[in-house]
Design a protein around this motif. Structure first.
Motif, PDB file in Angstrom:
ATOM      1  N   PRO A 179       0.798  -1.225   0.000  1.00 30.76           N
ATOM      2  CA  PRO A 179       0.000   0.000   0.000  1.00 30.76           C
ATOM      3  C   PRO A 179       0.834   1.281   0.000  1.00 30.76           C
ATOM      4  N   ALA A 180       2.114   1.185   0.325  1.00 26.40           N
ATOM      5  CA  ALA A 180       2.968   2.377   0.370  1.00 26.40           C
ATOM      6  C   ALA A 180       3.598   2.708  -0.986  1.00 26.40           C
ATOM      7  N   GLU A 181       3.521   1.807  -1.947  1.00 35.12           N
ATOM      8  CA  GLU A 181       4.156   2.048  -3.249  1.00 35.12           C
ATOM      9  C   GLU A 181       3.452   3.151  -4.025  1.00 35.12           C
ATOM     10  N   ARG A 182       4.228   4.079  -4.547  1.00 31.26           N
ATOM     11  CA  ARG A 182       3.715   5.148  -5.408  1.00 31.26           C
ATOM     12  C   ARG A 182       3.940   4.735  -6.860  1.00 31.26           C
ATOM     13  N   VAL A 183       3.115   3.816  -7.320  1.00 36.31           N
ATOM     14  CA  VAL A 183       3.273   3.303  -8.687  1.00 36.31           C
ATOM     15  C   VAL A 183       1.974   3.412  -9.493  1.00 36.31           C
ATOM     16  N   TYR A 184       0.977   4.088  -8.951  1.00 38.96           N
ATOM     17  CA  TYR A 184      -0.325   4.188  -9.608  1.00 38.96           C
ATOM     18  C   TYR A 184      -0.498   5.576 -10.204  1.00 38.96           C
ATOM     19  N   GLU A 185      -1.106   5.620 -11.371  1.00 41.53           N
ATOM     20  CA  GLU A 185      -1.287   6.874 -12.084  1.00 41.53           C
ATOM     21  C   GLU A 185      -2.712   7.014 -12.582  1.00 41.53           C
ATOM     22  N   TRP A 186      -3.123   8.249 -12.794  1.00 38.74           N
ATOM     23  CA  TRP A 186      -4.419   8.545 -13.395  1.00 38.74           C
ATOM     24  C   TRP A 186      -4.164   8.741 -14.871  1.00 38.74           C
ATOM     25  N   GLY A 187      -4.558   7.741 -15.650  1.00 39.77           N
ATOM     26  CA  GLY A 187      -4.371   7.779 -17.097  1.00 39.77           C
ATOM     27  C   GLY A 187      -5.490   8.569 -17.748  1.00 39.77           C
ATOM     28  N   VAL A 188      -5.122   9.571 -18.533  1.00 39.26           N
ATOM     29  CA  VAL A 188      -6.123  10.451 -19.128  1.00 39.26           C
ATOM     30  C   VAL A 188      -6.096  10.366 -20.648  1.00 39.26           C
ATOM     31  N   ALA A 189      -7.227  10.660 -21.240  1.00 40.46           N
ATOM     32  CA  ALA A 189      -7.320  10.832 -22.692  1.00 40.46           C
ATOM     33  C   ALA A 189      -6.997  12.300 -22.947  1.00 40.46           C
ATOM     34  N   ASP A 190      -5.785  12.598 -23.333  1.00 40.09           N
ATOM     35  CA  ASP A 190      -5.330  13.978 -23.444  1.00 40.09           C
ATOM     36  C   ASP A 190      -5.828  14.606 -24.746  1.00 40.09           C
ATOM     37  N   ASP A 191      -7.089  15.004 -24.717  1.00 44.61           N
ATOM     38  CA  ASP A 191      -7.696  15.643 -25.881  1.00 44.61           C
ATOM     39  C   ASP A 191      -8.559  16.814 -25.434  1.00 44.61           C
ATOM     40  N   GLU A 192      -9.285  17.395 -26.352  1.00 43.40           N
ATOM     41  CA  GLU A 192     -10.074  18.598 -26.051  1.00 43.40           C
ATOM     42  C   GLU A 192     -11.221  18.336 -25.072  1.00 43.40           C
ATOM     43  N   ARG A 193     -11.584  17.090 -24.850  1.00 38.38           N
ATOM     44  CA  ARG A 193     -12.669  16.784 -23.914  1.00 38.38           C
ATOM     45  C   ARG A 193     -12.175  16.513 -22.486  1.00 38.38           C
ATOM     46  N   LEU A 194     -10.867  16.527 -22.273  1.00 35.95           N
ATOM     47  CA  LEU A 194     -10.305  16.256 -20.951  1.00 35.95           C
ATOM     48  C   LEU A 194     -10.708  17.354 -19.973  1.00 35.95           C
ATOM     49  N   GLU A 195     -11.294  16.947 -18.858  1.00 37.33           N
ATOM     50  CA  GLU A 195     -11.716  17.895 -17.823  1.00 37.33           C
ATOM     51  C   GLU A 195     -10.502  18.361 -17.014  1.00 37.33           C
ATOM     52  N   ASP A 196     -10.552  19.616 -16.576  1.00 41.16           N
ATOM     53  CA  ASP A 196      -9.447  20.193 -15.806  1.00 41.16           C
ATOM     54  C   ASP A 196      -9.149  19.399 -14.541  1.00 41.16           C
ATOM     55  N   GLU A 197     -10.175  18.894 -13.890  1.00 37.90           N
ATOM     56  CA  GLU A 197      -9.964  18.142 -12.651  1.00 37.90           C
ATOM     57  C   GLU A 197      -9.159  16.861 -12.903  1.00 37.90           C
ATOM     58  N   CYS A 198      -9.461  16.174 -13.981  1.00 39.87           N
ATOM     59  CA  CYS A 198      -8.691  14.962 -14.320  1.00 39.87           C
ATOM     60  C   CYS A 198      -7.265  15.324 -14.721  1.00 39.87           C
ATOM     61  N   ARG A 199      -7.095  16.418 -15.464  1.00 40.83           N
ATOM     62  CA  ARG A 199      -5.751  16.883 -15.849  1.00 40.83           C
ATOM     63  C   ARG A 199      -4.929  17.179 -14.586  1.00 40.83           C
ATOM     64  N   SER A 200      -5.562  17.799 -13.600  1.00 42.03           N
ATOM     65  CA  SER A 200      -4.891  18.135 -12.350  1.00 42.03           C
ATOM     66  C   SER A 200      -4.474  16.885 -11.577  1.00 42.03           C
ATOM     67  N   ILE A 201      -5.330  15.900 -11.533  1.00 37.82           N
ATOM     68  CA  ILE A 201      -5.001  14.647 -10.845  1.00 37.82           C
ATOM     69  C   ILE A 201      -3.832  13.963 -11.539  1.00 37.82           C
ATOM     70  N   ALA A 202      -3.869  13.908 -12.869  1.00 37.69           N
ATOM     71  CA  ALA A 202      -2.794  13.264 -13.628  1.00 37.69           C
ATOM     72  C   ALA A 202      -1.472  14.013 -13.471  1.00 37.69           C
ATOM     73  N   ALA A 203      -1.527  15.326 -13.325  1.00 35.00           N
ATOM     74  CA  ALA A 203      -0.306  16.126 -13.156  1.00 35.00           C
ATOM     75  C   ALA A 203       0.397  15.798 -11.850  1.00 35.00           C
ATOM     76  N   ARG A 204      -0.326  15.228 -10.903  1.00 23.42           N
ATOM     77  CA  ARG A 204       0.268  14.875  -9.604  1.00 23.42           C
ATOM     78  C   ARG A 204       0.683  13.398  -9.533  1.00 23.42           C
ATOM     79  N   ASN A 205       0.645  12.668 -10.645  1.00 24.39           N
ATOM     80  CA  ASN A 205       1.114  11.280 -10.681  1.00 24.39           C
ATOM     81  C   ASN A 205       2.566  11.230 -10.230  1.00 24.39           C
ATOM     82  N   PRO A 206       3.013  10.157  -9.588  1.00 20.43           N
ATOM     83  CA  PRO A 206       2.325   8.935  -9.181  1.00 20.43           C
ATOM     84  C   PRO A 206       1.706   9.058  -7.788  1.00 20.43           C
ATOM     85  N   TRP A 207       0.882   8.066  -7.477  1.00 19.60           N
ATOM     86  CA  TRP A 207       0.127   8.020  -6.226  1.00 19.60           C
ATOM     87  C   TRP A 207       0.271   6.639  -5.593  1.00 19.60           C
ATOM     88  N   THR A 208      -0.055   6.553  -4.301  1.00 17.19           N
ATOM     89  CA  THR A 208      -0.329   5.229  -3.739  1.00 17.19           C
ATOM     90  C   THR A 208      -1.743   4.893  -4.189  1.00 17.19           C
TER      91      THR A 208
END
Length: 105
Positions: free
Chosen positions: A41-70
């Motif tokens: 559970p301590a490993e920071r190896v998980y990411e929020w994979g986004v579809a980086d196109d014109e429909r990408l919501e700012d909130e998802c872009r922000s989460i992905a910008a903070r990759n990686p996560w536990t």
């Protein structure tokens, strides 16, 4: 046929189907990862994979910008509209980054 059965506009029905499919897929991945014998559970190896196109919501872009996560951090960050759902119509997904997995061992 679904419209007549459930009621509602096609767009609303598609939004519900898309959102629930994404949520269920991410929840299934989480369950599988947690069952692995080497799960840490301590490993920071998980990411929020986004579809980086014109429909990408700012909130998802922000989460992905903070990759990686536990895994727990990512789940919390992506559960605004219920478990593993940032917003309705979300197309993003939780991924386990193999390169980070190798670096952490």
């Amino acid at each position: 046929e679904m419209k007549a059965t459930v009621g509602g506009e096609v767009y609303q029905l598609e939004r519900i189907a898309r959102s629930e499919t994404t949520r269920i897929a991410n929840a299934g991945r989480e369950m599988a990862w947690r069952k692995r014998p080497e799960f840490d559970p301590a490993e920071r190896v998980y990411e929020w994979g986004v579809a980086d196109d014109e429909r990408l919501e700012d909130e998802c872009r922000s989460i992905a910008a903070r990759n990686p996560w536990t895994l727990d951090e990512l789940r919390e960050a992506t559960s605004k509209f219920g478990e593993w759902l940032v917003h309705p119509n979300c197309r993003c997904t939780a991924v386990r980054n193999p390169a980070l997995l190798l670096d952490s061992r």
